[in-house]
Design a protein around this motif. Structure first.
Motif, PDB file in Angstrom:
ATOM      1  N   ILE A  23      51.105  24.361  44.465  1.00 46.86           N
ATOM      2  CA  ILE A  23      51.344  25.796  44.217  1.00 46.86           C
ATOM      3  C   ILE A  23      50.121  26.430  43.574  1.00 46.86           C
ATOM      4  CG2 ILE A  23      52.700  27.431  42.864  1.00 46.86           C
ATOM      5  CD1 ILE A  23      55.103  25.562  43.223  1.00 46.86           C
ATOM      6  N   VAL A  24      49.611  25.775  42.528  1.00 46.67           N
ATOM      7  CA  VAL A  24      48.449  26.312  41.815  1.00 46.67           C
ATOM      8  C   VAL A  24      47.223  26.339  42.728  1.00 46.67           C
ATOM      9  CG1 VAL A  24      46.813  25.841  39.956  1.00 46.67           C
ATOM     10  CG2 VAL A  24      49.260  25.681  39.528  1.00 46.67           C
ATOM     11  N   ALA A  25      47.008  25.262  43.477  1.00 48.21           N
ATOM     12  CA  ALA A  25      45.831  25.188  44.342  1.00 48.21           C
ATOM     13  C   ALA A  25      45.877  26.242  45.437  1.00 48.21           C
ATOM     14  CB  ALA A  25      45.732  23.791  44.954  1.00 48.21           C
ATOM     15  N   MET A  26      47.070  26.505  45.953  1.00 53.32           N
ATOM     16  CA  MET A  26      47.201  27.492  47.023  1.00 53.32           C
ATOM     17  C   MET A  26      46.817  28.886  46.544  1.00 53.32           C
ATOM     18  SD  MET A  26      50.561  28.335  49.342  1.00 53.32           S
ATOM     19  CE  MET A  26      50.811  26.584  49.619  1.00 53.32           C
ATOM     20  N   VAL A  27      47.386  29.312  45.429  1.00 50.64           N
ATOM     21  CA  VAL A  27      47.097  30.663  44.939  1.00 50.64           C
ATOM     22  C   VAL A  27      45.674  30.734  44.396  1.00 50.64           C
ATOM     23  CG1 VAL A  27      48.005  30.258  42.613  1.00 50.64           C
ATOM     24  CG2 VAL A  27      48.000  32.555  43.548  1.00 50.64           C
ATOM     25  N   ALA A  28      45.186  29.646  43.791  1.00 48.72           N
ATOM     26  CA  ALA A  28      43.810  29.631  43.297  1.00 48.72           C
ATOM     27  C   ALA A  28      42.818  29.751  44.449  1.00 48.72           C
ATOM     28  CB  ALA A  28      43.540  28.358  42.499  1.00 48.72           C
ATOM     29  N   GLY A  29      43.112  29.099  45.580  1.00 47.40           N
ATOM     30  CA  GLY A  29      42.227  29.197  46.730  1.00 47.40           C
ATOM     31  C   GLY A  29      42.156  30.603  47.288  1.00 47.40           C
ATOM     32  N   VAL A  30      43.313  31.278  47.368  1.00 37.17           N
ATOM     33  CA  VAL A  30      43.351  32.648  47.898  1.00 37.17           C
ATOM     34  C   VAL A  30      42.579  33.599  46.988  1.00 37.17           C
ATOM     35  CG1 VAL A  30      44.868  34.598  48.398  1.00 37.17           C
ATOM     36  CG2 VAL A  30      45.517  32.299  49.136  1.00 37.17           C
ATOM     37  N   VAL A  31      42.875  33.548  45.688  1.00 34.64           N
ATOM     38  CA  VAL A  31      42.179  34.419  44.740  1.00 34.64           C
ATOM     39  C   VAL A  31      40.701  34.044  44.642  1.00 34.64           C
ATOM     40  CG1 VAL A  31      42.071  35.123  42.314  1.00 34.64           C
ATOM     41  CG2 VAL A  31      44.273  34.876  43.437  1.00 34.64           C
ATOM     42  N   GLY A  32      40.422  32.750  44.748  1.00 38.38           N
ATOM     43  CA  GLY A  32      39.045  32.284  44.649  1.00 38.38           C
ATOM     44  C   GLY A  32      38.132  32.848  45.722  1.00 38.38           C
ATOM     45  N   CYS A  33      38.690  33.193  46.889  1.00 39.31           N
ATOM     46  CA  CYS A  33      37.866  33.791  47.941  1.00 39.31           C
ATOM     47  C   CYS A  33      37.240  35.095  47.464  1.00 39.31           C
ATOM     48  CB  CYS A  33      38.708  34.041  49.192  1.00 39.31           C
ATOM     49  SG  CYS A  33      39.264  32.536  50.019  1.00 39.31           S
ATOM     50  N   LEU A  34      38.024  35.930  46.810  1.00 41.14           N
ATOM     51  CA  LEU A  34      37.490  37.181  46.278  1.00 41.14           C
ATOM     52  C   LEU A  34      36.535  36.918  45.117  1.00 41.14           C
ATOM     53  CD1 LEU A  34      40.721  39.393  46.370  1.00 41.14           C
ATOM     54  CD2 LEU A  34      38.757  39.522  47.906  1.00 41.14           C
ATOM     55  N   VAL A  35      36.825  35.886  44.321  1.00 40.19           N
ATOM     56  CA  VAL A  35      35.928  35.525  43.224  1.00 40.19           C
ATOM     57  C   VAL A  35      34.563  35.114  43.769  1.00 40.19           C
ATOM     58  CG1 VAL A  35      35.530  33.850  41.375  1.00 40.19           C
ATOM     59  CG2 VAL A  35      37.785  34.853  41.668  1.00 40.19           C
ATOM     60  N   VAL A  36      34.558  34.302  44.826  1.00 39.23           N
ATOM     61  CA  VAL A  36      33.299  33.848  45.424  1.00 39.23           C
ATOM     62  C   VAL A  36      32.534  35.016  46.039  1.00 39.23           C
ATOM     63  CG1 VAL A  36      32.343  32.474  47.313  1.00 39.23           C
ATOM     64  CG2 VAL A  36      34.064  31.487  45.814  1.00 39.23           C
ATOM     65  N   LEU A  37      33.231  35.854  46.786  1.00 39.77           N
ATOM     66  CA  LEU A  37      32.563  36.974  47.456  1.00 39.77           C
ATOM     67  C   LEU A  37      32.048  38.007  46.468  1.00 39.77           C
ATOM     68  CD1 LEU A  37      34.983  37.451  50.481  1.00 39.77           C
ATOM     69  CD2 LEU A  37      32.705  36.442  50.516  1.00 39.77           C
ATOM     70  N   ARG A  38      32.732  38.158  45.339  1.00 35.58           N
ATOM     71  CA  ARG A  38      32.280  39.100  44.308  1.00 35.58           C
ATOM     72  C   ARG A  38      31.267  38.466  43.339  1.00 35.58           C
ATOM     73  NH1 ARG A  38      36.505  43.229  42.387  1.00 35.58           N
ATOM     74  NH2 ARG A  38      37.714  43.709  44.246  1.00 35.58           N
ATOM     75  N   ARG A  39      30.965  37.189  43.561  1.00 39.35           N
ATOM     76  CA  ARG A  39      30.021  36.457  42.698  1.00 39.35           C
ATOM     77  C   ARG A  39      30.487  36.471  41.242  1.00 39.35           C
ATOM     78  NH1 ARG A  39      24.195  38.480  45.279  1.00 39.35           N
ATOM     79  NH2 ARG A  39      24.699  37.910  47.422  1.00 39.35           N
ATOM     80  N   MET A  40      31.739  36.103  41.046  1.00 33.72           N
ATOM     81  CA  MET A  40      32.352  36.129  39.718  1.00 33.72           C
ATOM     82  C   MET A  40      32.759  34.729  39.257  1.00 33.72           C
ATOM     83  SD  MET A  40      34.822  39.453  40.278  1.00 33.72           S
ATOM     84  CE  MET A  40      35.710  39.182  38.743  1.00 33.72           C
ATOM     85  N   ALA A  41      32.091  33.690  39.780  1.00 29.44           N
ATOM     86  CA  ALA A  41      32.493  32.324  39.447  1.00 29.44           C
ATOM     87  C   ALA A  41      32.444  32.078  37.946  1.00 29.44           C
ATOM     88  CB  ALA A  41      31.589  31.325  40.173  1.00 29.44           C
ATOM     89  N   PHE A  42      31.463  32.664  37.274  1.00 31.30           N
ATOM     90  CA  PHE A  42      31.322  32.475  35.833  1.00 31.30           C
ATOM     91  C   PHE A  42      32.501  33.088  35.079  1.00 31.30           C
ATOM     92  CE2 PHE A  42      28.247  33.096  32.034  1.00 31.30           C
ATOM     93  CZ  PHE A  42      28.651  31.878  31.502  1.00 31.30           C
ATOM     94  N   LEU A  43      33.133  34.108  35.658  1.00 35.62           N
ATOM     95  CA  LEU A  43      34.262  34.754  34.991  1.00 35.62           C
ATOM     96  C   LEU A  43      35.438  33.794  34.856  1.00 35.62           C
ATOM     97  CD1 LEU A  43      35.511  37.309  33.777  1.00 35.62           C
ATOM     98  CD2 LEU A  43      36.280  37.926  36.075  1.00 35.62           C
ATOM     99  N   GLY A  44      35.707  32.992  35.871  1.00 37.08           N
ATOM    100  CA  GLY A  44      36.795  32.019  35.795  1.00 37.08           C
ATOM    101  C   GLY A  44      36.569  31.031  34.662  1.00 37.08           C
ATOM    102  N   ASP A  45      35.333  30.590  34.492  1.00 33.97           N
ATOM    103  CA  ASP A  45      34.997  29.695  33.388  1.00 33.97           C
ATOM    104  C   ASP A  45      35.239  30.387  32.050  1.00 33.97           C
ATOM    105  OD1 ASP A  45      34.006  27.317  32.280  1.00 33.97           O
ATOM    106  OD2 ASP A  45      32.022  28.204  32.041  1.00 33.97           O
ATOM    107  N   ALA A  46      34.846  31.663  31.964  1.00 34.16           N
ATOM    108  CA  ALA A  46      35.034  32.420  30.725  1.00 34.16           C
ATOM    109  C   ALA A  46      36.509  32.546  30.376  1.00 34.16           C
ATOM    110  CB  ALA A  46      34.399  33.808  30.876  1.00 34.16           C
ATOM    111  N   LEU A  47      37.331  32.893  31.354  1.00 33.68           N
ATOM    112  CA  LEU A  47      38.764  33.080  31.090  1.00 33.68           C
ATOM    113  C   LEU A  47      39.431  31.777  30.665  1.00 33.68           C
ATOM    114  CD1 LEU A  47      39.696  35.425  34.073  1.00 33.68           C
ATOM    115  CD2 LEU A  47      39.357  36.066  31.687  1.00 33.68           C
ATOM    116  N   SER A  48      39.059  30.695  31.318  1.00 27.56           N
ATOM    117  CA  SER A  48      39.692  29.421  30.981  1.00 27.56           C
ATOM    118  C   SER A  48      39.351  28.984  29.559  1.00 27.56           C
ATOM    119  CB  SER A  48      39.269  28.341  31.988  1.00 27.56           C
ATOM    120  OG  SER A  48      37.862  28.142  31.937  1.00 27.56           O
TER     121      SER A  48
END
Length: 420
Positions: A23-48
């Protein structure tokens, strides 16, 4: 061999880990596409990392005011507040100062993470949080509460993504156009970061702070190598996320290793395999393109050689003026395939398309000869120098030379300069 795959499925802990992780991997993958395209990978690290302050705050409030220990909804709410606060502070700092967004992320998430660590240490008599569990996660110890939380978060986030898909798509690829047609770009950004925050919060208890970023980014990056459409990318990312969980859990059981680490190891290996064999953006495809690449200069030399000959040119003549070796044979085969040359009776002739391309190069050569002659270049060097310069960017260069020389009709050798 059969028991290796079937035996784990009979275990309750494995079933819960498989369901919750998928469940987590599925929704993370979908949202992650926008994260990758927006170049926001560092934001996920910050939030965690910033979540630890929210977890500590939620734990403390529920313990002091309601007498409840390790109350999951309270810690979830605290984590969400911490994540949204982090995003708001990052946005505020980057908008009102000259500090760039990536720098603001680094400042704010480390500060809020440090606040959480200090709070846990100060109120250690009230807050009983295993920081190692928080950092590394425990996918094999998924509780029923975690399953329900992840299910509700996934349903809510996926509903938002589906409802506002076109809005997110436009604001991701062209935020200026999105703003010009009246879309609330800033509001969409906050809505999206809230979705990312929810995904991170729901995933941390299973895979931990460090690995949640990988689950958010790596499946999306893997899908990015295989397709150019956002909707297909999201579906593939969800699939790669689920396969990462399945493969990682089996690795975890077989190797008796940490669950979160095994999942991310499998996810990374999956990415490396796709990076190697992706049909369009993979390393093998890139190597094949480079292997089949024909230098443009060789192509142009062949075209002008055949054009100057005035009749079908034998291979010996082409080799004399265009060079020797396997590169020339590859160039001739490619030019026949591309419709620039015809090959018959052991000679090569130009097609209509090839004659047009050859005339452009010949025009460039004779214009350069005229220009070099006008600026005083020694006569014995004019042809060789023009032969090198004729391969430069032709459209703007030729227009400049033609205007500079007053639209000449013949070159210094009395030969006609082809018209444009």
């Amino acid at each position: 061999m059969f028991d290796l795959f079937v035996a784990p499925l009979a275990e309750t802990y494995f079933q819960k880990a498989l369901i919750g992780g998928s469940i987590v991997a599925m929704v993370a993958g979908v949202v992650g596409c926008l994260v990758v395209l927006r170049r926001m990978a560092f934001l996920g690290d910050a939030l965690s990392h910033a979540m630890i302050a929210g977890v500590a705050g939620g734990y403390l409030v529920m313990k002091l005011f309601f007498g409840l220990e390790a109350h999951a909804p309270g810690m979830l709410l605290g984590s969400l507040i911490a994540a949204v606060t982090t995003v708001a502070l990052i946005s505020f700092v980057s908008r009102i100062s000259r500090v760039k967004e990536d720098t603001a992320i680094g400042i704010m998430y480390t500060g809020i993470f440090a606040l959480g660590v200090v709070a846990v240490s100060i109120f250690r008599h009230y807050i009983h949080i295993d920081l190692m569990h928080f950092i590394m996660g425990d996918i094999l110890g998924v509780a029923d509460t975690d399953l329900w939380v992840s299910a509700f978060v996934a349903a809510g986030v996926l509903s938002v993504i589906i409802l506002f898909f076109r809005h997110f798509q436009l604001s991701t690829f062209d935020p200026i156009m999105a703003a010009s047609i009246g879309l609330p770009v800033v509001l969409l950004d906050y809505l999206f970061t809230t979705c990312v925050s929810l995904v991170v919060v729901s995933a941390v208890s299973m895979v931990g702070v460090i690995l949640v970023v990988g689950l958010l980014i790596t499946p999306a990056a893997t899908a990015y190598l295989l397709c150019d459409r956002l909707d297909k990318m999201m579906m593939l990312a969800a699939l790669f996320g689920v396969t990462s969980v399945i493969g990682g859990l089996y690795l975890c059981v077989w190797l008796d290793s940490a669950g979160g680490g095994a999942i991310m190891l499998f996810c990374t290996l999956q990415f490396l395999v796709v990076l190697m064999v992706a049909p369009k953006y993979g390393l093998l495809a890139r190597w094949m393109r480079l292997r089949n690449l024909v230098p443009q200069q060789v192509v142009e030399d062949v075209l002008t050689t055949v054009l100057r000959n005035g009749k079908p040119a034998p291979p010996e003549l082409i080799r004399k003026y265009a060079g020797e070796g396997k590169g020339l044979q590859k160039a001739l085969r490619r030019m026949v395939q591309d419709g620039l040359l015809r090959h018959d009776d052991q000679a090569y002739s130009l097609t209509d398309k090839g004659e047009k391309e050859a005339s452009i190069v010949l025009r460039a050569h004779r214009l350069w000869e005229t220009y070099l002659k006008n600026i005083g270049t020694p006569e014995q060097e004019v042809h060789a120098t023009a032969h090198q310069l004729e391969h430069l960017d032709q459209a703007q260069t030729l227009a400049y030379l033609n205007k500079k020389l007053g639209n000449p009709k013949i070159d210094p050798h009395g030969k006609t300069i082809p018209t444009k």
